[in-house]
Scaffold this motif. Structure first.
Motif, PDB file in Angstrom:
ATOM      1  N   ILE A 146      19.343 -12.210   4.363  1.00  0.00           N
ATOM      2  CA  ILE A 146      17.931 -12.555   4.530  1.00  0.00           C
ATOM      3  C   ILE A 146      17.076 -11.867   3.466  1.00  0.00           C
ATOM      4  CG2 ILE A 146      15.937 -12.344   6.074  1.00  0.00           C
ATOM      5  CD1 ILE A 146      17.922 -12.548   8.416  1.00  0.00           C
ATOM      6  N   GLY A 147      17.400 -10.579   3.203  1.00  0.00           N
ATOM      7  CA  GLY A 147      16.649  -9.833   2.185  1.00  0.00           C
ATOM      8  C   GLY A 147      16.793 -10.446   0.804  1.00  0.00           C
ATOM      9  N   VAL A 148      18.004 -10.853   0.453  1.00  0.00           N
ATOM     10  CA  VAL A 148      18.241 -11.467  -0.861  1.00  0.00           C
ATOM     11  C   VAL A 148      17.460 -12.763  -0.982  1.00  0.00           C
ATOM     12  CG1 VAL A 148      19.964 -12.544  -2.347  1.00  0.00           C
ATOM     13  CG2 VAL A 148      20.488 -10.379  -1.186  1.00  0.00           C
ATOM     14  N   LEU A 149      17.510 -13.590   0.045  1.00  0.00           N
ATOM     15  CA  LEU A 149      16.806 -14.870   0.022  1.00  0.00           C
ATOM     16  C   LEU A 149      15.294 -14.670  -0.105  1.00  0.00           C
ATOM     17  CD1 LEU A 149      18.794 -16.850   2.747  1.00  0.00           C
ATOM     18  CD2 LEU A 149      18.844 -17.227   0.278  1.00  0.00           C
ATOM     19  N   LEU A 150      14.774 -13.667   0.617  1.00  0.00           N
ATOM     20  CA  LEU A 150      13.338 -13.400   0.540  1.00  0.00           C
ATOM     21  C   LEU A 150      12.946 -12.889  -0.850  1.00  0.00           C
ATOM     22  CD1 LEU A 150      12.640 -11.731   4.029  1.00  0.00           C
ATOM     23  CD2 LEU A 150      11.915 -14.001   3.280  1.00  0.00           C
ATOM     24  N   SER A 151      13.818 -12.039  -1.416  1.00  0.00           N
ATOM     25  CA  SER A 151      13.519 -11.489  -2.746  1.00  0.00           C
ATOM     26  C   SER A 151      13.582 -12.552  -3.833  1.00  0.00           C
ATOM     27  CB  SER A 151      14.496 -10.351  -3.081  1.00  0.00           C
ATOM     28  OG  SER A 151      15.818 -10.846  -3.176  1.00  0.00           O
ATOM     29  N   ARG A 186       9.437 -10.569   9.902  1.00  0.00           N
ATOM     30  CA  ARG A 186       8.163  -9.887   9.683  1.00  0.00           C
ATOM     31  C   ARG A 186       8.275  -8.806   8.596  1.00  0.00           C
ATOM     32  NH1 ARG A 186       7.830  -9.563  15.384  1.00  0.00           N
ATOM     33  NH2 ARG A 186       8.276  -7.333  15.233  1.00  0.00           N
ATOM     34  N   LEU A 187       9.533  -8.380   8.319  1.00  0.00           N
ATOM     35  CA  LEU A 187       9.736  -7.306   7.342  1.00  0.00           C
ATOM     36  C   LEU A 187       9.592  -7.814   5.905  1.00  0.00           C
ATOM     37  CD1 LEU A 187      12.873  -5.606   8.954  1.00  0.00           C
ATOM     38  CD2 LEU A 187      10.481  -4.900   9.184  1.00  0.00           C
ATOM     39  N   GLU A 188       9.289  -6.880   5.020  1.00  0.00           N
ATOM     40  CA  GLU A 188       9.216  -7.206   3.589  1.00  0.00           C
ATOM     41  C   GLU A 188      10.612  -7.181   2.992  1.00  0.00           C
ATOM     42  OE1 GLU A 188       6.581  -8.170   1.955  1.00  0.00           O
ATOM     43  OE2 GLU A 188       5.361  -7.984   3.780  1.00  0.00           O
ATOM     44  N   PRO A 189      10.879  -7.977   1.920  1.00  0.00           N
ATOM     45  CA  PRO A 189      12.220  -8.023   1.305  1.00  0.00           C
ATOM     46  C   PRO A 189      12.757  -6.644   0.896  1.00  0.00           C
ATOM     47  CG  PRO A 189      10.838  -9.746   0.425  1.00  0.00           C
ATOM     48  CD  PRO A 189       9.946  -8.914   1.272  1.00  0.00           C
TER      49      PRO A 189
END
Length: 484
Positions: free
Chosen positions: A344-349, A475-478
């Motif tokens: 999820i973090g990679v996709l958001l970044s 809700r979290l930031e990348p």
């Protein structure tokens, strides 16, 4: 990469997790489908009961009014013992009610008794003495004879024959075509004892007036129910000595003043839900001081109450399973998403929209739900059949016990004596209600509508599960997602 393609690759790569989700989703949806099928079948059974079980309205003499009149006569005159006089039902009044809407047929009943002349009646001996003759039927004001005559419009309209308590074994029953004839249907034991068969002629003697002899032609032989003998009291005639004739012949035995009258007239209502409105409309057409109208829709009410309980329980199954399924799937999806925090973090970044990430999760679960719906559709009918049978058996037992308890209480009968459907009440009337209710079954079948409803529930459960599970992480930031 397109989120739809990512969803497919993820489901295919994580086969173990996908199989687990399919099994859990199938179990949840299977019970949801069972609840939907039972609820649908209960509604159909209630509608079918309107046509199959039926209800009646009976026009008879107003016994309560006659009893009050007798009491007033008793207080004013003490020289002689007063008698309760019942007003015979005029067929002209009954014809008015027969024309009402929702009345599909009527059965005229007129009972009396005669004495055997060319044959021997069946005599029963028990520990309490023998039963031969007995008091007979006193409605017509006649003396007691040893043979009971049940005059009807048609034997098929009486409770004994319509509920298969009695059955024609040879020849035919009485029909409307036998009006103004001397045709008779006799019981099997009486026929065997006297070597009688269809086409033979027997002779009876009237108990009133000139006590003349009358020849009767046998057009049918019937077998009485096994419980009829046990229900007969020590002072009553054996049930085998009961004959069925047209009501016109019964009136002839009673006397000329009874022509065009009946003891009671039972109207069969096409829609049991309209029985109250038929009764209300009928009361406006009769003299309520002389006649009374009583209803008998106990069988329909028993089936309706039983199916209402089943339907209510089915609704509870649907909602409880849906709520529990949402919670279970949400917990599984939460654990699944927590394991994919890095993804999820990679996709958001990389600038992927949050709604596309949620759409990916939803697409993955949608693929699982499609397979689960197919599996649930195959196994839901089996689960529904098992649950439905248990629910109907339990609900029917409860309703039958309640009905039996209420009828055994004092004052539990119908006022006015109209509760005897088709002039053949007694034990058979209550037994008919229990039998009809016990035979009620649920026709559970999987239809396109049921599968569509199931699919809707599956989508709703999936959507709620995804939103609950992904709300906290998205809700979290990348940067925070990748660091953690």
């Amino acid at each position: 990469m397109n989120f739809l393609k990512r969803a497919w690759l993820n489901v295919w790569a994580k086969k173990g997790r996908s199989v687990l989700l399919i099994l859990v989703s199938s179990a949840i949806l299977m019970f949801v489908l069972a609840g939907l099928l039972i609820r649908s079948a209960a509604v159909k059974a209630t509608d079918q009961a309107k046509a199959d079980v039926g209800a009646t309205v009976t026009l008879s003499a107003n016994r309560q009014a006659a009893f009050k009149k007798m009491q007033s006569s008793s207080s004013s005159s003490k020289s002689s013992r007063p008698k309760m006089t019942l007003t015979p039902v005029k067929l002209s009044d009954a014809a008015k009610i027969a024309k009402l809407s929702n009345v599909k047929s009527e059965n005229v009943t007129s009972s009396t008794s005669v004495n055997a002349s060319s044959y021997d009646v069946v005599s029963t001996t028990s520990g309490m003495g023998s039963s031969q003759g007995g008091p007979g039927n006193m409605k017509g004001g006649t003396s007691s004879g040893d043979t009971q005559i049940n005059g009807v419009s048609a034997t098929s309209l009486t409770t004994a024959f319509s509920d298969n308590q009695s059955k024609i074994t040879k020849g035919r029953g009485i029909t409307s075509a036998d009006k103004n004839t001397n045709h008779v249907v006799i019981e099997k034991n009486l026929a065997s004892q006297n070597d009688l068969t269809v086409g033979d002629t027997i002779t009876v003697k009237k108990t009133t007036g000139s006590k003349a002899k009358v020849k009767l032609k046998i057009v049918g032989i019937y077998r009485a129910s096994a419980t009829a003998s046990s229900s007969a009291g020590p002072m009553s005639s054996d049930p085998s000595n009961t004959m069925y004739t047209s009501y016109t012949l019964a009136n002839t035995f009673k006397g000329s003043k009874y022509a065009g009258t009946a003891d009671s007239v039972t109207f069969n209502v096409s829609n049991p839900a309209k029985v109250s409105s038929v009764k209300a409309a009928g009361k406006k057409l009769i003299n309520t001081s002389s006649y009374s109208l009583s209803t008998d829709d106990a069988s329909y009410q028993t089936v309706k109450a039983s199916m209402s309980n089943v339907e209510s329980f089915a609704n509870k199954i649907v909602w409880l399973v849906a709520i529990a399924g949402t919670i279970i799937l949400a917990l599984i999806v939460i654990l699944m998403i927590r394991e994919r925090r890095f993804e999820i973090g990679v996709l958001l970044s990389l600038g992927e929209a949050r709604w596309k990430i949620v759409a990916q999760f939803f697409t993955e679960m949608l693929m699982v739900i499609v397979v689960a719906v197919a599996i649930a559709g195959a196994g839901g009918k089996f689960v529904g059949d098992q649950l439905g049978s248990q629910l109907v058996a339990q609900s029917t037992t409860t309703q039958t016990t309640s009905s039996s308890t209420s009828t055994q209480q004092p004052g539990g009968g119908q006022p006015g004596g109209g509760g005897m459907r088709g002039g053949n009440g007694g034990p058979g009337a209550q037994q008919a209600s229990s039998t009809k209710a016990a035979d009620t079954d649920l026709d559970i079948s999987v239809s396109a509508v049921s599968l569509a409803e199931l699919g809707g529930f599956g989508l709703a459960i999936t959507f709620l599960s995804i939103m609950i599970a992904s709300g906290g992480i998205l809700r979290l930031e990348p940067k925070k997602v990748l660091i953690s």
